[in-house]
Design a protein around this motif. Structure first.
Motif, PDB file in Angstrom:
ATOM      1  N   GLY A  48       0.816  -1.212   0.000  1.00  0.00           N
ATOM      2  CA  GLY A  48       0.000   0.000   0.000  1.00  0.00           C
ATOM      3  C   GLY A  48       0.848   1.260   0.000  1.00  0.00           C
ATOM      4  N   GLY A  49       1.933   1.252   0.785  1.00  0.00           N
ATOM      5  CA  GLY A  49       2.826   2.406   0.825  1.00  0.00           C
ATOM      6  C   GLY A  49       3.489   2.665  -0.522  1.00  0.00           C
ATOM      7  N   ILE A  50       3.891   1.594  -1.207  1.00  0.00           N
ATOM      8  CA  ILE A  50       4.488   1.752  -2.541  1.00  0.00           C
ATOM      9  C   ILE A  50       3.447   2.306  -3.510  1.00  0.00           C
ATOM     10  N   GLY A  51       2.204   1.825  -3.396  1.00  0.00           N
ATOM     11  CA  GLY A  51       1.137   2.344  -4.252  1.00  0.00           C
ATOM     12  C   GLY A  51       0.906   3.830  -4.043  1.00  0.00           C
ATOM     13  N   PHE A  52       0.849   4.277  -2.795  1.00  0.00           N
ATOM     14  CA  PHE A  52       0.681   5.703  -2.508  1.00  0.00           C
ATOM     15  C   PHE A  52       1.856   6.515  -3.041  1.00  0.00           C
ATOM     16  N   LEU A  53       3.066   5.979  -2.904  1.00  0.00           N
ATOM     17  CA  LEU A  53       4.242   6.693  -3.397  1.00  0.00           C
ATOM     18  C   LEU A  53       4.197   6.850  -4.916  1.00  0.00           C
ATOM     19  N   LEU A  54       3.845   5.767  -5.615  1.00  0.00           N
ATOM     20  CA  LEU A  54       3.766   5.841  -7.076  1.00  0.00           C
ATOM     21  C   LEU A  54       2.643   6.779  -7.526  1.00  0.00           C
ATOM     22  N   ALA A  55       1.524   6.792  -6.805  1.00  0.00           N
ATOM     23  CA  ALA A  55       0.441   7.716  -7.141  1.00  0.00           C
ATOM     24  C   ALA A  55       0.887   9.158  -6.953  1.00  0.00           C
ATOM     25  N   SER A  56       1.625   9.416  -5.872  1.00  0.00           N
ATOM     26  CA  SER A  56       2.119  10.772  -5.621  1.00  0.00           C
ATOM     27  C   SER A  56       3.110  11.206  -6.697  1.00  0.00           C
ATOM     28  N   LEU A  57       4.030  10.303  -7.054  1.00  0.00           N
ATOM     29  CA  LEU A  57       5.011  10.631  -8.099  1.00  0.00           C
ATOM     30  C   LEU A  57       4.333  10.814  -9.455  1.00  0.00           C
ATOM     31  N   SER A  58       3.311  10.012  -9.726  1.00  0.00           N
ATOM     32  CA  SER A  58       2.574  10.150 -10.982  1.00  0.00           C
ATOM     33  C   SER A  58       1.913  11.517 -11.057  1.00  0.00           C
ATOM     34  N   SER A  59       1.347  11.965  -9.940  1.00  0.00           N
ATOM     35  CA  SER A  59       0.710  13.279  -9.909  1.00  0.00           C
ATOM     36  C   SER A  59       1.730  14.385 -10.121  1.00  0.00           C
ATOM     37  N   TYR A  60       2.907  14.244  -9.531  1.00  0.00           N
ATOM     38  CA  TYR A  60       3.949  15.278  -9.640  1.00  0.00           C
ATOM     39  C   TYR A  60       4.556  15.318 -11.044  1.00  0.00           C
ATOM     40  N   LEU A  61       4.829  14.127 -11.625  1.00  0.00           N
ATOM     41  CA  LEU A  61       5.481  14.052 -12.931  1.00  0.00           C
ATOM     42  C   LEU A  61       4.498  14.161 -14.094  1.00  0.00           C
ATOM     43  N   GLY A  62       3.201  13.972 -13.834  1.00  0.00           N
ATOM     44  CA  GLY A  62       2.214  14.001 -14.902  1.00  0.00           C
ATOM     45  C   GLY A  62       2.269  12.779 -15.802  1.00  0.00           C
ATOM     46  N   GLN A  70      -5.619   6.293 -13.163  1.00  0.00           N
ATOM     47  CA  GLN A  70      -4.884   7.359 -13.846  1.00  0.00           C
ATOM     48  C   GLN A  70      -4.427   8.389 -12.821  1.00  0.00           C
ATOM     49  N   PRO A  71      -3.431   8.032 -11.989  1.00  0.00           N
ATOM     50  CA  PRO A  71      -3.001   8.958 -10.940  1.00  0.00           C
ATOM     51  C   PRO A  71      -2.352  10.224 -11.482  1.00  0.00           C
ATOM     52  N   SER A  72      -1.965  10.243 -12.755  1.00  0.00           N
ATOM     53  CA  SER A  72      -1.353  11.457 -13.307  1.00  0.00           C
ATOM     54  C   SER A  72      -2.370  12.592 -13.402  1.00  0.00           C
ATOM     55  N   HIS A  73      -3.665  12.269 -13.360  1.00  0.00           N
ATOM     56  CA  HIS A  73      -4.711  13.299 -13.422  1.00  0.00           C
ATOM     57  C   HIS A  73      -4.978  13.936 -12.061  1.00  0.00           C
ATOM     58  N   LEU A  74      -4.366  13.405 -11.014  1.00  0.00           N
ATOM     59  CA  LEU A  74      -4.528  14.012  -9.695  1.00  0.00           C
ATOM     60  C   LEU A  74      -3.789  15.343  -9.653  1.00  0.00           C
ATOM     61  N   ILE A  75      -4.371  16.303  -8.990  1.00  0.00           N
ATOM     62  CA  ILE A  75      -3.713  17.602  -8.813  1.00  0.00           C
ATOM     63  C   ILE A  75      -2.626  17.435  -7.745  1.00  0.00           C
ATOM     64  N   TRP A  76      -1.418  17.916  -8.040  1.00  0.00           N
ATOM     65  CA  TRP A  76      -0.287  17.712  -7.121  1.00  0.00           C
ATOM     66  C   TRP A  76      -0.587  18.268  -5.734  1.00  0.00           C
ATOM     67  N   ILE A  77      -1.097  19.480  -5.668  1.00  0.00           N
ATOM     68  CA  ILE A  77      -1.479  20.056  -4.375  1.00  0.00           C
ATOM     69  C   ILE A  77      -2.992  20.216  -4.387  1.00  0.00           C
ATOM     70  N   PRO A  78      -3.729  19.579  -3.502  1.00  0.00           N
ATOM     71  CA  PRO A  78      -3.288  18.822  -2.335  1.00  0.00           C
ATOM     72  C   PRO A  78      -3.255  17.311  -2.546  1.00  0.00           C
TER      73      PRO A  78
END
Length: 198
Positions: A48-62, A70-78
């Motif tokens: 689960g922690g790895i999944g959250f990390l990859l989702a966060s990085l996907s949001s930051y890197l687009g 599709q975690p890249s569609h998440l807004i980086w902040i927040p």
């Protein structure tokens, strides 16, 4: 797993253990935190922690770094930032869980020596072994505790003169009632003390 599982000298685990007057030593092993259930929980937290990390990085890197969603569609902040904080919390919890499993906290032995008149309880702590010695004449009774409900408890403990009850069974997964009753009766026969709680 039964409470009475091994001994430093050959000891029968049959119900007639205490009827043998020459039997003076009983040593039992206690399972610690190195159990399948704990390994599964630690694995799930790590994944689960790895999944959250990859989702966060996907949001930051687009860019989608996870094969699902599709975690890249998440807004980086927040949203992406919060996912990153979740990954840090999961990493800390997973580190703690894997450390407890590696050390095997809570494992140890219960040693009943009738010839020396001494009970020695040893448990592995985080940094050192914890050892408690009790004179066998101070043991007043063996208690079997069964409490169901929101916070269940199933354990074998000793009622000791001038002290609090001393638990002997493992912490965590409750033992089956049949094993609990058998182990309590076997220990009471060995120590020649009453059995309480049944």
């Amino acid at each position: 797993m039964p409470l009475f599982s091994s001994a430093s000298r050959p000891v029968s685990s049959s119900p007639t253990l205490a009827s043998d007057p020459s039997q003076t030593l009983l040593e039992t092993r206690v399972i610690g935190s190195r159990r399948l259930s704990n390994v599964l929980v630690a694995s799930m937290v790590s994944i689960g922690g790895i999944g959250f990390l990859l989702a966060s990085l996907s949001s930051y890197l687009g860019r989608d770094l996870l094969p699902v969603g599709q975690p890249s569609h998440l807004i980086w902040i927040p949203q992406g930032l919060v996912m990153g904080l979740y990954s840090i919390a999961a990493a800390l919890l997973a580190t703690y869980l894997w450390s407890v499993i590696a050390i095997d906290v809570g494992s140890g032995t219960n040693r009943f020596d009738r010839s020396a008149g001494l009970l020695t309880v040893r448990r592995r702590g985080f940094r050192q072994w914890i050892e408690v010695e009790v004179a066998l004449p101070d043991v007043l009774a063996v208690k079997v505790e069964v409490r169901d409900g929101f916070n269940p408890r199933r354990r074998v403990s000793l009622r000791i003169r001038g002290r609090r009850d001393l638990p002997l069974t493992r912490v965590g997964e409750p033992l089956p009632i049949a094993d609990l009753e058998r182990d309590g009766a076997q220990l009471a026969r060995f120590l020649s003390v009453p059995l309480e709680g049944l």
